[in-house]
Design a protein around this motif. Structure first.
Motif: not given
Length: 112
Positions: A25-26, A57-62, A74-78, A91-99
């Motif tokens: 994933r990006e 996008g999922v926001f992850i912190q150490k 959810l992404l809104n207009q990129s 980190a931010v990880i981008y994805g699609t729900n269910g993928d």
């Protein structure tokens, strides 16, 4: 609140840790200039790369030696916007729900 964005493999969090979470994933890493608890809730809005087909996008912190899910949106207009209450290597990880396998499509194998 000052934040520096880098590639997902080249920030302060080890690349292997990010790859273990993100797979193919990006994503990107974020370094906050002001670390620790802020005492307020701020909004961090990130414009995604053109061509990013992600839905969220999922926001992850150490936190110490752990990586914790802090927020998702959810992404809104990129653009994706997270609530931030403290600065930490992130980190931010981008994805699609269910993928679940990160190939960019939701298929029967994702549901199994």
């Amino acid at each position: 609140m000052s934040v520096t964005k880098t590639e997902k493999e080249s920030g302060n969090i080890p690349a292997a840790s990010i790859t273990a979470l993100a797979g193919s994933r990006e994503g990107q890493q974020l370094a906050f200039a002001n670390t620790g608890t802020y005492g307020f809730s701020g909004k961090l809005s990130i414009l995604t790369e053109s061509g990013n087909q992600a839905e969220k996008g999922v926001f992850i912190q150490k936190k110490g030696d752990k990586l914790l899910l802090t927020d998702s949106a959810l992404l809104n207009q990129s653009r994706v916007t997270f609530t931030v209450t403290e600065g930490a290597d992130s980190a931010v990880i981008y994805g699609t729900n269910g993928d679940t396998d990160g190939d960019g499509a939701v298929k029967l194998t994702d549901m199994m």
